[in-house]
Design an enzyme around this catalytic site. Sequence first.
Site, PDB file in Angstrom:
ATOM      1  N   GLU A  71       0.823  -1.217   0.000  1.00 58.05           N
ATOM      2  CA  GLU A  71       0.000   0.000   0.000  1.00 58.05           C
ATOM      3  C   GLU A  71       0.851   1.259   0.000  1.00 58.05           C
ATOM      4  O   GLU A  71       1.700   1.441   0.878  1.00 58.05           O
ATOM      5  CB  GLU A  71      -0.926   0.007   1.220  1.00 58.05           C
ATOM      6  CG  GLU A  71      -1.866   1.191   1.244  1.00 58.05           C
ATOM      7  CD  GLU A  71      -2.912   1.113   2.350  1.00 58.05           C
ATOM      8  OE1 GLU A  71      -3.432   2.158   2.744  1.00 58.05           O
ATOM      9  OE2 GLU A  71      -3.205  -0.011   2.800  1.00 58.05           O
ATOM     10  N   LYS A 255      -7.812  -0.461  11.302  1.00 56.91           N
ATOM     11  CA  LYS A 255      -7.172  -0.963  10.084  1.00 56.91           C
ATOM     12  C   LYS A 255      -5.937  -0.138   9.771  1.00 56.91           C
ATOM     13  O   LYS A 255      -4.894  -0.659   9.362  1.00 56.91           O
ATOM     14  CB  LYS A 255      -8.164  -0.933   8.922  1.00 56.91           C
ATOM     15  CG  LYS A 255      -7.646  -1.560   7.632  1.00 56.91           C
ATOM     16  CD  LYS A 255      -6.922  -0.572   6.742  1.00 56.91           C
ATOM     17  CE  LYS A 255      -6.396  -1.245   5.471  1.00 56.91           C
ATOM     18  NZ  LYS A 255      -5.600  -0.318   4.627  1.00 56.91           N
ATOM     19  N   ASP A 271       3.528 -14.258  12.307  1.00 58.86           N
ATOM     20  CA  ASP A 271       2.166 -14.600  11.891  1.00 58.86           C
ATOM     21  C   ASP A 271       1.264 -13.366  12.032  1.00 58.86           C
ATOM     22  O   ASP A 271       0.724 -13.091  13.096  1.00 58.86           O
ATOM     23  CB  ASP A 271       1.650 -15.747  12.769  1.00 58.86           C
ATOM     24  CG  ASP A 271       0.282 -16.267  12.328  1.00 58.86           C
ATOM     25  OD1 ASP A 271      -0.372 -15.606  11.498  1.00 58.86           O
ATOM     26  OD2 ASP A 271      -0.124 -17.334  12.822  1.00 58.86           O
ATOM     27  N   HIS A 369      -1.719  10.262  -0.244  1.00 58.48           N
ATOM     28  CA  HIS A 369      -1.926   8.893  -0.711  1.00 58.48           C
ATOM     29  C   HIS A 369      -2.048   8.847  -2.229  1.00 58.48           C
ATOM     30  O   HIS A 369      -1.447   7.982  -2.883  1.00 58.48           O
ATOM     31  CB  HIS A 369      -3.187   8.319  -0.072  1.00 58.48           C
ATOM     32  CG  HIS A 369      -3.462   6.902  -0.462  1.00 58.48           C
ATOM     33  ND1 HIS A 369      -2.810   5.847   0.129  1.00 58.48           N
ATOM     34  CD2 HIS A 369      -4.299   6.377  -1.385  1.00 58.48           C
ATOM     35  CE1 HIS A 369      -3.241   4.714  -0.421  1.00 58.48           C
ATOM     36  NE2 HIS A 369      -4.144   5.009  -1.341  1.00 58.48           N
TER      37      HIS A 369
END
Length: 417
Positions: A71, A255, A271, A369
């Site tokens: 991202e 998130k 993990d 972004h």
Amino acid sequence: MSVKERLSNLTEIANLTSEELTSYSAEGGLSVEQAEGMIENTIGVYGLPIGVAQNFLINGRMIPIPMVTEEPSVVAAASLAAKLAIAGHGFKASMTESEMIGQIQISRLPDWDKAIENLQVHKDALIEIAQKANPQICGRGGGPRDIEVREFSESPMGPFLVLHLIYDVCDSMGANMINSIMEALATPVEQLTHGRIGLRILSNLADRRLARASCIIPAQSLRFDNFKGRQVIDSIVDAWAFASVDPYRAVTHNKGIMNGIDAVVMATGNDWRSVEAGAHAYAARNGKYTSLTTWKKGPKDELMGFIELPMAIGIVGGATRVHPTAKANLKLMDVHSARELGAIIAAVGLAQNLAALRALATEGIQRGHMNLHARQIAISVGAKGKEVKLLAAQLIQENDIRHSRAQEIIDTWRKND
């Protein structure tokens, strides 16, 4: 810097060997032979970008942070927030003991109260069995710490008990270790309760293995463009308040935190699904899903931030010691314990959240972004070398960052060549 210059810079910081440097290349990272030993039906390896976030002052030490992510803006945002935090002496971070939880489900009990009593009376004997199941970890200071019994009087299958083993796994993530020990305990528990043993497995809600980080940022450090420092602080606190009460906002808020956390967890061969699941469960531990962070205005009008979440990670075993790039990344950060790594990861999560809230509450999330996204669009339509920068710049200038527009521009260039 160019990629070559960045690697040279990191070599000076971390004293990386030529082999470790090669692990960052497409040719020298995880081999197909190594991959075949990790999973079944291997057909190859899959690459993702790895970047290094800068400016992280954590517990008085400047640490380059390797981050694996696809991202745009994640690495840049983390670096920016870390730079802002330096004015308040960076991040203070810590982690509790590396205690994981193993579970055994016990149902079809002929005598509920007697089963509970037997488990409690014979707790020491069960702990001794757990010790003998892995004497090596006990020799390193880890091992079983306690046994608890939880009661579920109602469920779709009827009532059942759950035995919890609290176990210090030291510097490992601990999943395989815990699962093996729970298998060893199953028969003794069955004999003590005369019940039916169901699942015997690790819990990924590692709420006894918590990573924490905090920062304090003076108002003047948050001032930029036409935004005053106190205005930015008020806006960040207001944005956090939204996430603290509304689960729909909190999911997106968290998130963004996991953008940073997952990237470091992946970079170290850990993990990330376990960490992700544990984090979201912890966010809902009081019966309502909420923010993993807390932001408030301090007594001197400074911004104060805090994060706490489960952190089931390790620096030994599993992919961490198989993947050559994961090993190089641990050396890059100069990490020597799972607790130290967990503290660093928590600081990255807090920084990622700060960057997101600062952007959302002021100029909007899309400005930075989309600038980075334009480069991806340029590459996707076939731009090469200097064309990538030129095409991205034109898309940004036109304020039209779309795949179809990029294709039109590059097709025109090709026709004119």
